[in-house]
Design an enzyme around this catalytic site. Structure first.
Site, PDB file in Angstrom:
ATOM      1  N   SER A  99      37.761  -1.105 -39.976  1.00 14.64           N
ATOM      2  CA  SER A  99      36.545  -1.292 -40.769  1.00 14.64           C
ATOM      3  C   SER A  99      36.566  -2.542 -41.641  1.00 14.64           C
ATOM      4  CB  SER A  99      36.308  -0.063 -41.653  1.00 14.64           C
ATOM      5  OG  SER A  99      37.449   0.205 -42.453  1.00 14.64           O
ATOM      6  N   ASP A 145      33.832   3.066 -52.699  1.00 15.98           N
ATOM      7  CA  ASP A 145      34.938   3.884 -52.196  1.00 15.98           C
ATOM      8  C   ASP A 145      36.293   3.351 -52.638  1.00 15.98           C
ATOM      9  OD1 ASP A 145      35.308   1.638 -50.609  1.00 15.98           O
ATOM     10  OD2 ASP A 145      34.672   2.590 -48.747  1.00 15.98           O
ATOM     11  N   HIS A 148      36.954  -0.610 -49.306  1.00 16.54           N
ATOM     12  CA  HIS A 148      36.357  -1.679 -48.509  1.00 16.54           C
ATOM     13  C   HIS A 148      35.820  -2.805 -49.389  1.00 16.54           C
ATOM     14  CE1 HIS A 148      36.196   1.877 -45.815  1.00 16.54           C
ATOM     15  NE2 HIS A 148      36.581   0.970 -44.917  1.00 16.54           N
TER      16      HIS A 148
END
Length: 251
Positions: free
Chosen positions: A73, A222, A225
């Site tokens: 990601s 979060d 990221h």
């Protein structure tokens, strides 16, 4: 077709004298052959110019080399409104600004583990790759995957690239875990990347999230990221190692 005075004179003479008629026929045949020859030369010249033009254009269409980012990601740009803000795209912009003949391919997949990467690497290798940047392992660590499995999967990916294309330059991106995963596990996890880079003689990015990981303002809600600004820093971390590899490739 033949309306000039000279031609008319020849014709009149040929009509009155059989021998002159025969000579006149020879003249007509010679004229026709010369005309056809000129047309053939013109056609050949046009065709040669077309072929030459095509040959000259071909190298330009195939001149760019490929840099492929194979990751999770972080590479994919998870959570960004525009994937053009992800660090691979930032690097492409830098490459373009420097006039370098390289095209970046983003092969990041959110949630990807080293096992997932191992399963899809053969499909990825169906294309020509000049520089292969391997950024996987974070999801293994966050899920507590056995370290021996993570190491084996990363080595399998490296082996697959080398086997498919021995000339491809491989860059390994190192990853680190937050301390709440346990001191022993996080230390050994970090060493996986260091060891693999040394054992395989790979260009190495010690920590791809250097100056980004753990910094709240550079990460999304979060806490994992990177934000747009975070990706710009990640791009610099990668470029620091990628740039010398590109320079070596260009020699």
């Amino acid at each position: 077709m033949l309306k000039s005075k000279t031609t008319q004179t020849l014709l009149n003479s040929a009509i009155s004298k059989p021998r002159n008629l025969l000579n006149f026929c020879y003249i007509l045949i010679a004229f026709a052959l010369i005309s056809c020859g000129n047309e053939t030369k013109s056609k050949v010249s046009v065709e040669e110019n077309e072929v030459s033009s095509t040959v000259n254009e071909a190298p330009e269409a195939t001149a760019k080399k490929t840099i492929l980012f194979f990751g999770d990601s972080i590479t994919a740009g998870y959570g960004l409104d525009d994937t053009n803000d992800a660090f691979p795209a930032v690097i492409q912009s830098k490459i373009d600004s420097l006039g370098l003949a390289y095209e970046v391919v983003n092969s990041g997949l959110s949630g990807e583990t080293t096992a997932g990467g191992k399963s899809r690497i053969q499909w990825i290798l169906n294309q020509d790759i000049d520089i292969f940047v391997l950024e996987l392992g974070a999801n293994d660590g966050l899920r507590g995957v056995a370290l021996t499995e993570t190491r084996a999967n990363l080595q399998a990916i490296i082996d697959a690239v080398k086997l498919k294309s021995p000339t491809t330059k491989i860059i390994l991106a190192g990853m680190q875990l937050p301390p709440n995963m346990g001191q022993d596990y996080t230390t050994e996890f970090k060493e996986i990347f260091t060891d693999l880079a040394a054992e395989n003689k790979l260009a190495f990015i010690p920590f791809i999230l250097k100056d980004v990981g753990g910094i709240k303002t550079l990460n999304q809600n979060d806490g994992i990221h990177p934000t747009v600004e975070g990706h710009k820093i990640v791009a610099e971390n990668v470029w620091e190692v990628l740039s010398p590899v590109i320079n070596e490739e260009s020699k």
